[in-house]
Design a protein around this motif. Structure first.
Motif, mmCIF file in Angstrom:
data_model
loop_
_atom_site.group_PDB
_atom_site.id
_atom_site.type_symbol
_atom_site.label_atom_id
_atom_site.label_comp_id
_atom_site.label_asym_id
_atom_site.label_seq_id
_atom_site.Cartn_x
_atom_site.Cartn_y
_atom_site.Cartn_z
ATOM 1 N N HIS A 1 103.237 -52.424 -3.391
ATOM 2 C CA HIS A 1 103.043 -53.531 -2.454
ATOM 3 C C HIS A 1 102.775 -54.825 -3.223
ATOM 4 N N GLU A 2 101.894 -54.761 -4.195
ATOM 5 C CA GLU A 2 101.534 -55.959 -4.961
ATOM 6 C C GLU A 2 102.729 -56.505 -5.727
ATOM 7 N N ALA A 3 103.454 -55.623 -6.395
ATOM 8 C CA ALA A 3 104.573 -56.081 -7.223
ATOM 9 C C ALA A 3 105.647 -56.776 -6.403
ATOM 10 N N ALA B 1 104.116 -74.520 -5.700
ATOM 11 C CA ALA B 1 102.826 -74.073 -6.228
ATOM 12 C C ALA B 1 102.234 -73.002 -5.327
ATOM 13 N N ALA B 2 101.502 -72.064 -5.928
ATOM 14 C CA ALA B 2 100.823 -71.017 -5.173
ATOM 15 C C ALA B 2 99.561 -71.580 -4.528
ATOM 16 N N LEU B 3 99.236 -71.094 -3.327
ATOM 17 C CA LEU B 3 98.057 -71.530 -2.595
ATOM 18 C C LEU B 3 97.135 -70.338 -2.358
ATOM 19 N N ASN B 4 95.925 -70.644 -1.890
ATOM 20 C CA ASN B 4 94.961 -69.602 -1.542
ATOM 21 C C ASN B 4 95.506 -68.779 -0.380
ATOM 22 N N GLN C 1 105.215 -65.020 -7.332
ATOM 23 C CA GLN C 1 104.190 -65.840 -7.974
ATOM 24 C C GLN C 1 104.551 -66.060 -9.443
ATOM 25 N N LYS C 2 105.137 -65.038 -10.060
ATOM 26 C CA LYS C 2 105.542 -65.153 -11.463
ATOM 27 C C LYS C 2 106.699 -66.127 -11.610
ATOM 28 N N ASP C 3 107.663 -66.074 -10.703
ATOM 29 C CA ASP C 3 108.811 -66.982 -10.729
ATOM 30 C C ASP C 3 109.048 -67.534 -9.329
ATOM 31 N N ARG D 1 96.345 -62.114 -15.054
ATOM 32 C CA ARG D 1 96.767 -61.756 -13.699
ATOM 33 C C ARG D 1 96.244 -62.744 -12.652
ATOM 34 N N ARG D 2 95.606 -63.823 -13.139
ATOM 35 C CA ARG D 2 95.109 -64.905 -12.280
ATOM 36 C C ARG D 2 94.089 -64.414 -11.264
ATOM 37 N N ILE D 3 93.249 -63.494 -11.701
ATOM 38 C CA ILE D 3 92.180 -63.007 -10.838
ATOM 39 C C ILE D 3 90.912 -63.788 -11.168
#
Length: 306
Positions: free
Chosen positions: A6-8, A39-42, A14-16, A265-267
């Motif tokens: 699911h995550e992948a 850009a990625a958001l919350n 997010q990676k590309d 992993r941007r955690i």
């Protein structure tokens, strides 16, 4: 806990981020304008009420035609509760950001893809107060990339191809072409992509084939990036061990490895979690935390049984 497959399926965007707009244009044939910036958001949509609502991936795309919110949902199976939550997500996001939201669903299942693509309508039979039409990426429309040259020209799309077509007679050709493509890009990106594919391959034969192929490029299938960091940690530990003792050097290297995996992993790492890692002197515990960091979605998951 959310599964790694699911995550992948959504984190690849997010990676590309450009892969997402390419998929809209080239796979779904949606005339999405070329972003100037993306850009990625919350992803947290939780309100004051004790109800947590969270999308999988959320990005803001700035284009010449306006600003769009790209809402990506990774869907493993049919779930009729999403017929209510998806419209809520879009309405909430529009109210919060005042940007046009676009819902994209990605799945490995043709059955789920067919279900997800059905319009969601609310209101009277002949007069709908709201209509939501998800865009769906799945095995029926993502191209099978079995040619190494084509995979090399577009490695991200080749990864998406392997993630959505991990079954059937074309699997060996898809995986072999992808391996050839990964050899042409930088190590860190290739390592993350390799893990995405490994997480999504549910067929045991296909997964074993992928891990065997990874050995030819010296990737560690469980988590290539973690293995690279681990080897750096071993080297740092050897150097520090000569001065401060082997045990102390390995402990310090394991601390850094755990933090670097979370950061890569941007955690987010709260101060309490960072302090706990940096002050730990138990090497076995630190190695356990490093292994958990590979799949954790929150830094506190490292300490769940303690």
């Amino acid at each position: 806990m959310v599964g790694s497959s699911h995550e992948a399926l959504h984190r690849i965007f997010q990676k590309d981020p450009t892969l997402l707009t390419q998929a809209l244009q080239r796979v779904l044939h949606v005339p999405f304008p070329k972003p100037r910036e993306i850009a990625a958001l919350n992803v947290d949509l939780t309100e004051i009420e004790p109800i947590e609502r969270r999308v999988d991936t959320l990005m803001r795309a700035e284009t010449d035609e306006g600003t769009y919110l790209l809402v990506v949902e990774s869907q493993g199976k049919v779930d009729d509760r999403k017929r209510g939550s998806w419209p809520y997500y879009l309405a909430y996001l529009y109210e919060k950001y005042r940007c046009e939201p676009v819902l994209i669903v990605i799945t490995q299942s043709s059955t789920t893809a067919e279900w997800a693509s059905r319009p969601i309508r609310f209101g009277l039979r002949d007069w709908h107060s709201m209509t939501v039409r998800p865009l769906v990426l799945g095995p029926d429309n993502v191209p099978m990339i079995t040619d190494a040259d084509r995979a090399g020209r577009d490695p991200s799309l080749a990864v998406l191809s392997a993630m959505t077509h991990g079954r059937g007679p074309q699997t060996p050709a898809i995986l072999e072409s992808l391996v050839a493509a990964l050899k042409t890009i930088d190590y860190d990106t290739a390592a993350v992509y390799a893990q995405f594919v490994d997480s999504c391959l549910t067929n045991p034969q296909a997964k074993q084939m992928w891990r065997d192929l990874m050995k030819t490029v010296q990737y560690f299938w469980r988590h290539p990036l973690a293995e690279q960091v681990r080897e750096e940690g071993r080297e740092e530990g050897r150097e520090e061990g000569r001065e401060k003792g082997r045990e102390e050097g390995l402990i310090e290297a394991s601390r850094r490895m755990t933090l670097r995996i979370l950061e890569s992993r941007r955690i987010p790492i709260p101060d309490t979690a960072r302090e706990r890692i940096e002050t730990c002197t138990d090497l076995d515990r630190l190695e356990t935390w490093a292994e958990r960091a590979v799949h954790a979605t929150d830094a506190h998951e490292l300490f769940t049984d303690e």
